[in-house]
Design an enzyme around this catalytic site. Structure first.
Site, short mmCIF file in Angstrom:
data_model
loop_
_atom_site.label_atom_id
_atom_site.label_comp_id
_atom_site.label_asym_id
_atom_site.label_seq_id
_atom_site.Cartn_x
_atom_site.Cartn_y
_atom_site.Cartn_z
N ARG A 39 -6.52 -2.43 10.08
CA ARG A 39 -7.15 -3.76 10.16
C ARG A 39 -6.65 -4.56 11.35
O ARG A 39 -7.41 -5.24 12.02
CB ARG A 39 -6.91 -4.52 8.85
CG ARG A 39 -7.63 -5.87 8.78
CD ARG A 39 -7.44 -6.53 7.43
NE ARG A 39 -6.05 -6.84 7.15
CZ ARG A 39 -5.28 -6.20 6.28
NH1 ARG A 39 -5.77 -5.18 5.61
NH2 ARG A 39 -4.03 -6.55 6.08
N ASP B 267 -0.39 2.47 8.84
CA ASP B 267 -0.90 1.77 10.02
C ASP B 267 0.04 1.84 11.22
O ASP B 267 -0.37 1.55 12.35
CB ASP B 267 -1.16 0.29 9.70
CG ASP B 267 -2.35 0.11 8.76
OD1 ASP B 267 -3.19 1.03 8.69
OD2 ASP B 267 -2.43 -0.94 8.10
N GLY C 196 0.82 -1.21 0.00
CA GLY C 196 0.00 0.00 0.00
C GLY C 196 0.85 1.25 0.00
O GLY C 196 1.89 1.31 0.67
N THR D 224 4.05 2.65 5.78
CA THR D 224 2.66 2.22 5.92
C THR D 224 1.95 3.15 6.89
O THR D 224 2.53 3.53 7.92
CB THR D 224 2.53 0.77 6.43
OG1 THR D 224 1.19 0.51 6.81
CG2 THR D 224 3.44 0.50 7.62
N ASP E 226 2.31 -0.22 12.11
CA ASP E 226 2.22 -1.53 12.75
C ASP E 226 3.48 -2.37 12.58
O ASP E 226 3.45 -3.60 12.77
CB ASP E 226 1.02 -2.30 12.19
CG ASP E 226 1.10 -2.52 10.69
OD1 ASP E 226 1.97 -1.90 10.03
OD2 ASP E 226 0.29 -3.30 10.15
N ASP F 148 5.03 -5.06 6.18
CA ASP F 148 5.52 -6.39 6.54
C ASP F 148 5.49 -7.36 5.37
O ASP F 148 6.36 -8.22 5.25
CB ASP F 148 4.76 -6.96 7.74
CG ASP F 148 3.25 -6.97 7.54
OD1 ASP F 148 2.78 -6.56 6.46
OD2 ASP F 148 2.54 -7.41 8.45
N ARG G 150 1.03 -5.32 -5.89
CA ARG G 150 1.21 -6.59 -5.19
C ARG G 150 1.50 -7.65 -6.26
O ARG G 150 0.80 -7.73 -7.26
CB ARG G 150 -0.03 -6.95 -4.37
CG ARG G 150 -0.38 -5.84 -3.38
CD ARG G 150 -1.51 -6.23 -2.46
NE ARG G 150 -1.99 -5.10 -1.68
CZ ARG G 150 -1.41 -4.62 -0.59
NH1 ARG G 150 -0.32 -5.19 -0.13
NH2 ARG G 150 -1.92 -3.58 0.04
#
Length: 328
Positions: free
Chosen positions: A176, A132, A15, A130, A134, A107, A76
């Site tokens: 998510r 996120d 992303g 990213t 995360d 990741d 992707r």
């Protein structure tokens, strides 16, 4: 300087996030500063396989630091998951005389990079990009700060409507598997409740809390819901349940979606991306490989891909306490 290192390549994968262009820019310019040639690879790992390379110099990345997304584009790649695809990617790198690779992503990107590095003994450095936030081993990922500011700005505008019409808004944000965006934007925007995947609030407790807020004088409320929250996987059903149990509220749902990924990167993300981009090339020059360059306590750190990928980043539980207190 590593005598074997003459040319590197850089790509973005997974992303997109605001600040990726600033990271590419920093990689390209530190390569030139250090006497290295640099190629950009379009469309991530798929571009490696399809030989989509372009030479990049310092002037080729001018006027990119303020642009969102990634000018190298992202994709992707199912082909890269196959050994044959990775073999073709390696052949293309060798045909371009590329000695090492910098990959910018999350990741999934680091997982593919680690496999590739181990299979072909190709030095690879990862830069965490990213929204996120995360990725384990770094306090911040590129794009996270910009996304937070986008969410807070949107919620501020939604609150104007909520207050004007005595409404309850459920606002779904990205995240998510990680609640960083929801938790921090919720605190920053003054949300009455925040639903995150790390904490199972439960629909009954949510309704009880909203009912209590109503009885203490709150006529409008904002509930921030992470898209991966355990009770917010279907935000429409959550809204229906609240409406059924608290009919005095007029419940509305807003899903912010991909607006969070777009826009010009914040100053914080531009500086972070620049530091990580420079750090990635520095790591290659020091002979490092199969690691992510991150930032902890304002200092550049190098983290093995295995640590970044396989260990879940821990949410700051003190922020959960802060959220509970300030939403009273």
């Amino acid at each position: 300087m590593n005598k074997k290192l003459n040319k590197i390549a850089v790509l973005t994968s997974g992303g997109d996030s605001p600040g990726m262009n600033a990271a590419i820019r920093a990689v390209v310019r530190n390569a030139a500063y250090s006497g290295l040639k640099c190629d950009g690879v379009y469309r991530g790992f798929q571009g490696l396989i399809e030989n989509e390379f372009v030479e990049l110099g310092p002037r080729d990345v001018k006027n990119t630091i303020n642009r969102g997304g990634t000018f190298l584009k992202s994709a992707r790649s199912k082909d890269f998951m196959m050994k044959e695809g990775r073999e073709q990617a390696f052949k293309n790198l060798k045909s371009r005389n590329v000695d090492a690779l910098v990959v910018i992503g999350g990741d999934g990107t680091f997982t593919g990079a680690s496999v590739f590095s181990n299979e072909f003994d190709m030095p690879i450095i990862g830069i965490p990009g990213t929204i996120d936030n995360d990725i384990n081993g770094t306090d911040y990922t590129i794009g996270y700060d910009t996304a937070l500011n986008t969410v807070v700005e949107a919620i501020d505008k939604i609150r104007d409507t909520a207050s004007s019409h005595d409404r309850l808004f459920l606002v779904e944000v990205m995240g998510r598997d990680a609640g960083d965006i929801a938790l921090n934007s919720g605190i920053g925007a003054g949300a009455e409740e925040i639903l995150i995947p790390e904490e199972n609030l439960g629909i009954d407790r949510l309704i009880e809390s909203l009912d209590k807020s109503r009885k203490t004088g709150k006529t409008s409320s904002i509930v921030v819901v992470s898209e991966g929250d355990q009770i917010g996987k279907n935000i429409t059903k959550v809204a229906e349940s609240i409406q059924k149990n608290l009919p005095e509220y007029e419940v509305k749902v807003t899903v912010l979606g991909h607006i969070q990924r777009g826009g010009s990167p914040s100053c914080f993300d531009r500086v972070l991306a620049s530091r990580l981009g420079v750090g990635a090339v520095d790591a290659l020059l020091e002979g490092k490989s199969n690691i992510m360059v991150g930032i902890e306590h304002k200092k550049i750190v190098y983290v093995p891909f295995e640590t970044a990928i396989n260990i879940k980043k821990i949410l700051d539980t003190d922020l959960i306490r802060v959220a509970d207190i300030v939403s009273t």
